[in-house]
Structures are given as structure tokens and as C-alpha cells.
Scaffold this motif. Structure first.
Motif: not given
Length: 632
Positions: A200-205, A211-214, A392-400, A592-597
């Protein structure tokens, strides 16, 4: 009415109140001659017309008043009044309108295209099997909604409608990506139900509107060996397929697989390690060092969960015990070996329902051995106390959909200072787990401190709060150098564009015959080809630019504090007038994404697409359907 007034027969075809005072002779079977029941006088009236009847009844004033009173009362009760007068005549439709209401829509008509596009969107967005359109219930629903619409075949949606929607949406996403200056990516490898490998390949900018686009660009079939060389080549080809330049990629977020890590190194890309995977490995390593007692306690929990999962009688008994003990009516939680959060939730649920579990299990001799001992309970409580705050830390940092990379540094700081800090009330096991988790995380994130510091610095909620003074000066120098580089690149791009426009606008004169050059011509060429701006003026402009950037940095650092609940991108959008240069770095790094979620979610979508009923889908169709489900 008197008996003599009722000798006449009532009107068979009307219920109007006026006909109570008029009737027909018994022998008048066709009811042609209307007679007054009071005076037996014949009243001339056409069929269905009651005007003459009301006029005649006025001669019998009392009866007329009685009739009008009854009419008014009926009108109030039913809201209809005189039925013959209240019901409007139905307008007869033209025969052409009747045929038009039964004629199917032309396939090229707007309405037919509108309904077909809506069904296609439903199939793609909701990941519904395409054979749904051939099912009886779906077809009946469509006929009920619009009888004139003829539902196309299953093959039409599969071969025409879905590819058409994919191509249309792909063009839109590609145009969106072309307008982006910087972007970051995430990637991962996955196998479907039929053991077919995908990447897979996802792009974020962050766009110009902050506005954060994914976007999930592709879920490609990857049959080659999963070596670092093949993965590196596959990632470069994926970017090239979307006309994305590698130089514009700020960073890529991946898990800690050896092959993916080496592939990123081969491509010489900046890599961000997934915080979720790294935290999972930290917890896993900490639990292994105390494996004997922890494995026994968690093993008992799994047996308890399995016992209640396979017996409906035990579940009923558990529910009754929960009601009796005033405990929450929660079911047991099954854990997954690759998800530490599920193990923590299983332990927390067993501790929560300890009284109810003891009440149910103690009544059956065959399962009494499943009751955890006090030593097991102590271990479970120690593990739960150490792990529960980390969920809670994992859930908070997993959003895109929001900025996450700038929160990694503050999160590590909180873990070290409060969340995983040793407490006097902690058991030795809890202290050991906390210490080993912290040691692992601090060691693994040591190599990425520069990038984490820079992203934290660009977040107006934190700025220099978690950064020392020496590092702050280094970050300021980095910001200045990067902005100068961006400024130079933009200047070159603008000058190149101007030259191209000039070459298109001005027609070149016909070429003259070549002449032998004289000595004077060399001096003329040297004078004419001299640069428009001197070297000193270039240095002056760079010095001015550097001073402007330095002023922005100092103003940014000393801005009033921002609430931690505020969106940093909205802050930058509001203040980009004040920081026209510095905001470009925020656009570059805060995406930049903190996780590969994001890649994990793409594979979850793929699992819903490649279901048991759709296991024969071809890889190109899987890529198409996942793209539409994630980007519509």
C-alpha cells in the motif's frame, strides 16, 4: 320526521345531507322524479345537482335551518362538509402522459445517468459486492423507487461503471497531488484471504488552505520476493505512477520490518518509525523479561474468556451475577497476540468482573481451577496499572485527520515524567515494566530527535516547551537554511517559467548568415551577456531574506501561548499573514504521520473488499475498489 314523510325511497347514489328531505316513489326504480318528503311536490333537478333542492327546502324554513345546522356540524367533524362538493374532480390525464409514465428512461437521459451513478457510488463507497444489483430484493427496491428506471446488468457495473468512476476520481486526485509542494507517505505489506501479497501507499500533505489531506493512492499486487531491493523499486514506481517527485517527499512512515527499513535506506528517504509498532515492541520486550509469572496469569485469563465464549449457559449465568452484584453488564474480551492493547483490555475486563466470575465459576467443580489465585490477581493488577495509560497515547497518535508528528516528542516527555514515572505505590513488577518500556523507547527514538524537535518547534502549541536552549538555536539555523533553499528553488522556477513564456511570445527572426567574428565582437558579447543582477546585489537580497526569516522566528517564539486543544493548522492559516515564510515549513513538516495506521486502515478496507464471497477478485479490481472506498 313524521311517518308520512318517510314513505319515499332515499337516493341510492348520494349521502349528502339534503337528500334526507327528498326521495322517490317506490315504483320509480330508475329514480328520475324527485319528490319533497314534506309537501310531496315534484322538484326539477338534474342528476347530481342539489341547488334546486336547497332552494325548495327554503319554503320549509324549519327544515332548511335544521339541514344547514347538520351540514355545518358534519363539516366540523369530518373536515369534508358536503361530500359531493368537497371532493374535487380528478383531472383526466392526456394519453401521451400516460404512455410517458410507463416508458423506460432512455439510457442517455440525465435521470438514467443520475440513478446509475448513484448506484455505482453506493457499490464502491460501501464496499458492497457488485452482484447485489442482480438480487431480487435490490431490484424490487429500485422498481419501487422509480418504475421507469431499468437497472443495468451486473457486468455493466463491473466492466463499465466502476472503471469509469475510478478513472474520473483518479484524475481528480492526481490533479490535487500535482498542486502539492511537499508531501509525506506511509507504506506497508499485507496478504489477502487468498494469500496474495499487496503493498500500500498513502500520501499526506497540507494544502494551501492549511487542511491536512490524506489519500490512499494504491493497494498494488506485489508478487515479487519481499527483498529490500524489490520493495525500494516498487515504492519508486508507485510515486512515478502518480507523477510524484521523490525530492518533494519529506518523510515516509513505516513499521519496523527489516526489509522495509532497508528499502527506505536504499532509496535514501527520511524514515519515521511508526510510534504504534515501536510501543508494541517496547511492551512486548518488557513482558518477556517477566514471562513466567505474566504468561501464567494471562493464560488463565484466556482460558476464562474461552470458557464463557463457548457456553451460552455460562454467559447467561454471568449476566445474572453481574445484575446481582451491580456490576457493568460487559462481555469478556478476546485478545490478539499482535495487539498489546487487546491483551490489556482482556486483563482489565477480568479484573472488573472478578466478583461475578468467582460467583459463576465456584459453583461448578469442573471449572473451579480457572479461578485466578491471589498471586495471579496481583500480577494482573501490576500489568494493568503499567499498560492502561498507554492505550490513550496510541489512539491519539494514530489519527490521520489531524497533526500527529509534532506530538511524539511531547508524548515521550510525558511518558518519562508522569505516565511511566515510578510511584511509591507501584509493585516491583510495575516498576520493572515501566523502566524497561521507557528505556526501549528512549533508545530507539534517539536517532530521530532532530526531526521530532523540528516538528515540535513548528507546532504553535509546543514550540520550545520541550526543547532546550542549545537545540532551539540549532533549530532556528535549520529553519533559516531550509527557507533560503526553498526561496532559491522558487526563484529558479519562476525565472524558468518567465523565460519559457518569453520564448513562446516572441518570434525569433530568421537566421542570418554566419560572419567571421572580430576582436571587438567579443567585448560586445561580454557586455551584452552580463547578468542583470550583480553578485553583490544577490548577496544583499539573501542577507535581507535571512534577516526577515530571523525576525519571523523570533516573533514566532515569543507569541502568546496557544491552548493544547487548538488545531495548529488553523492557527497557521490565521497567522500566515504574520509569518509568510515560516508557514511554508509548517506546510512541509506537519503533514508527516506519526504512525503507519493509514496503511493499516487501507488493508482493513482491503479485507472488507476481498471477503469470503469475493475471494476471486483480480488484483487490479481490488486496487480499484480500495481506492474508491478510501477516496470517495
Amino acid at each position: 320526521m313524521d311517518a308520512e314523510e318517510t314513505d319515499l325511497v332515499a337516493n341510492k347514489n348520494s349521502t349528502c345531507v339534503i337528500w334526507r328531505y327528498f326521495g322517490f316513489e317506490i315504483t320509480d326504480t330508475e329514480q328520475r322524479d324527485v319528490l319533497c318528503k314534506i309537501c310531496k311536490i315534484k322538484v326539477a333537478t338534474s342528476r347530481g345537482n342539489t341547488t334546486n333542492l336547497y332552494q325548495h327546502l327554503k319554503q320549509h324554513r324549519e327544515k332548511y335551518d335544521e339541514c344547514m345546522t347538520m351540514k355545518t356540524q358534519i363539516s366540523k367533524e369530518t373536515g369534508e362538509g358536503n361530500k359531493a362538493q368537497a371532493v374535487p374532480r380528478t383531472k383526466q390525464c392526456a394519453i401521451t402522459d400516460v404512455f410517458a409514465s410507463l416508458t423506460p428512461y432512455d439510457k442517455s437521459s440525465h435521470r438514467h445517468k443520475e440513478i446509475t451513478d448513484s448506484i455505482t457510488h453506493y457499490l464502491a463507497k460501501d464496499m458492497t459486492p457488485i452482484h447485489t444489483v442482480s438480487k431480487v430484493g435490490f431490484q424490487k427496491m429500485i422498481r419501487t423507487l422509480d418504475k421507469r428506471y431499468q437497472l443495468p446488468s451486473r457486468n455493466y457495473f463491473s466492466q463499465v461503471a466502476i472503471p469509469k468512476l475510478y478513472n474520473s476520481r483518479r484524475d481528480e486526485v492526481q490533479k490535487e497531488m500535482a498542486s502539492v509542494t511537499f508531501f509525506s507517505t506511509t507504506t506497508d505489506l499485507w496478504s489477502s484471504r487468498t494469500s496474495e501479497p499487496y503493498i500500500s501507499l498513502t500520501v499526506h500533505c497540507v494544502n494551501e488552505e492549511f487542511e491536512l489531506k490524506s489519500r490512499c493512492l494504491q493497494t498494488s499486487y506485489f508478487p515479487a520476493d519481499h527483498t529490500e531491493e524489490n520493495i525500494a523499486l516498487g515504492l519508486r514506481e508507485a510515486l512515478a505512477a502518480w507523477d510524484l517527485c521523490e525530492e518533494r517527499q519529506v518523510a515516509i512512515t513505516t513499521d519496523n520490518g527489516t526489509n522495509i527499513v532497508k528499502a527506505v535506506e536504499l532509496n535514501q528517504w527520511t524514515r519515521i518509525q511508526c510510534f504504534g509498532h515501536r510501543l508494541h515492541l517496547a511492551i512486548e520486550n518488557a513482558l518477556k523479561d517477566n514471562a513466567q509469572c505474566i504468561n501464567r496469569a494471562t493464560g488463565i485469563c484466556r482460558k476464562i474468556v474461552g470458557h464463557f465464549s463457548h457456553s451460552w449457559k455460562k454467559r447467561v449465568a454471568l449476566k445474572e451475577a453481574q445484575q446481582e452484584l451491580n456490576l457493568p453488564e460487559h462481555a469478556m474480551v478476546t485478545d490478539c497476540s499482535t495487539r498489546w492493547g487487546s491483551t490489556q483490555k482482556m486483563i482489565a475486563r477480568v479484573l472488573e468482573q472478578q466478583s461475578a466470575l468467582s460467583k459463576v465459576l465456584s459453583t461448578d467443580r469442573k471449572v473451579r481451577h480457572l479461578l485466578p489465585s491471589w498471586q495471579d490477581l496481583e500480577v494482573l493488577e501490576s500489568v494493568n496499572k503499567a499498560l492502561s495509560p498507554l492505550q490513550d497515547f496510541t489512539d491519539a497518535l494514530s489519527g490521520e485527520s489531524y497533526v500527529s508528528i509534532s506530538c511524539v516528542k511531547p508524548a515521550l516527555h510525558l511518558l518519562n515524567t508522569s505516565v511511566l514515572a515510578e510511584d511509591e505505590a507501584d509493585t516491583e513488577l510495575t516498576k520493572s515494566l515501566k523502566t524497561k518500556i521507557l528505556s526501549y523507547l528512549n533508545n530507539k527514538y534517539e536517532g530521530t530527535q532532530d526531526l521530532l524537535n523540528f516538528t515540535t518547534f513548528l507546532d504553535p502549541r509546543f514550540r520550545t516547551q520541550y526543547i532546550c536552549e542549545e537545540e532551539t538555536q540549532t533549530l532556528k539555523e535549520r529553519a533559516i537554511s531550509e527557507l533560503i533553499e526553498i526561496h532559491q528553488q522558487q526563484s529558479v522556477a519562476q525565472s524558468t517559467a518567465v523565460m519559457e513564456n518569453d520564448s513562446l511570445d516572441v518570434e525569433s527572426p530568421p537566421a542570418a548568415k554566419a560572419k567571421k567574428k572580430t576582436l571587438a565582437s567579443f567585448f560586445k558579447e561580454t557586455t551584452c551577456t552580463a547578468p542583470r543582477t550583480s553578485l553583490s546585489s544577490t548577496f544583499d537580497s539573501m542577507a535581507q531574506f535571512r534577516e526577515a526569516v530571523t525576525a519571523e522566528l523570533n516573533a514566532y517564539i515569543y507569541m502568546p501561548c496557544v491552548d493544547h486543544g487548538e488545531d495548529p493548522l488553523k492557527w497557521w492559516k490565521f497567522h500566515k499573514v504574520n509569518f509568510p515564510r515560516l508557514c511554508k515549513l509548517a506546510q512541509k513538516y506537519l503533514g508527516i504521520q506519526a504512525t503507519s495506521s493509514a496503511s493499516e486502515r487501507a488493508f482493513s478496507t482491503s479485507g472488507n473488499v476481498v471477503s469470503n464471497h469475493r475471494s476471486c477478485l483480480k488484483p487490479e479490481k481490488v486496487d480499484m475498489l480500495v481506492f474508491l472506498a478510501k477516496n470517495l
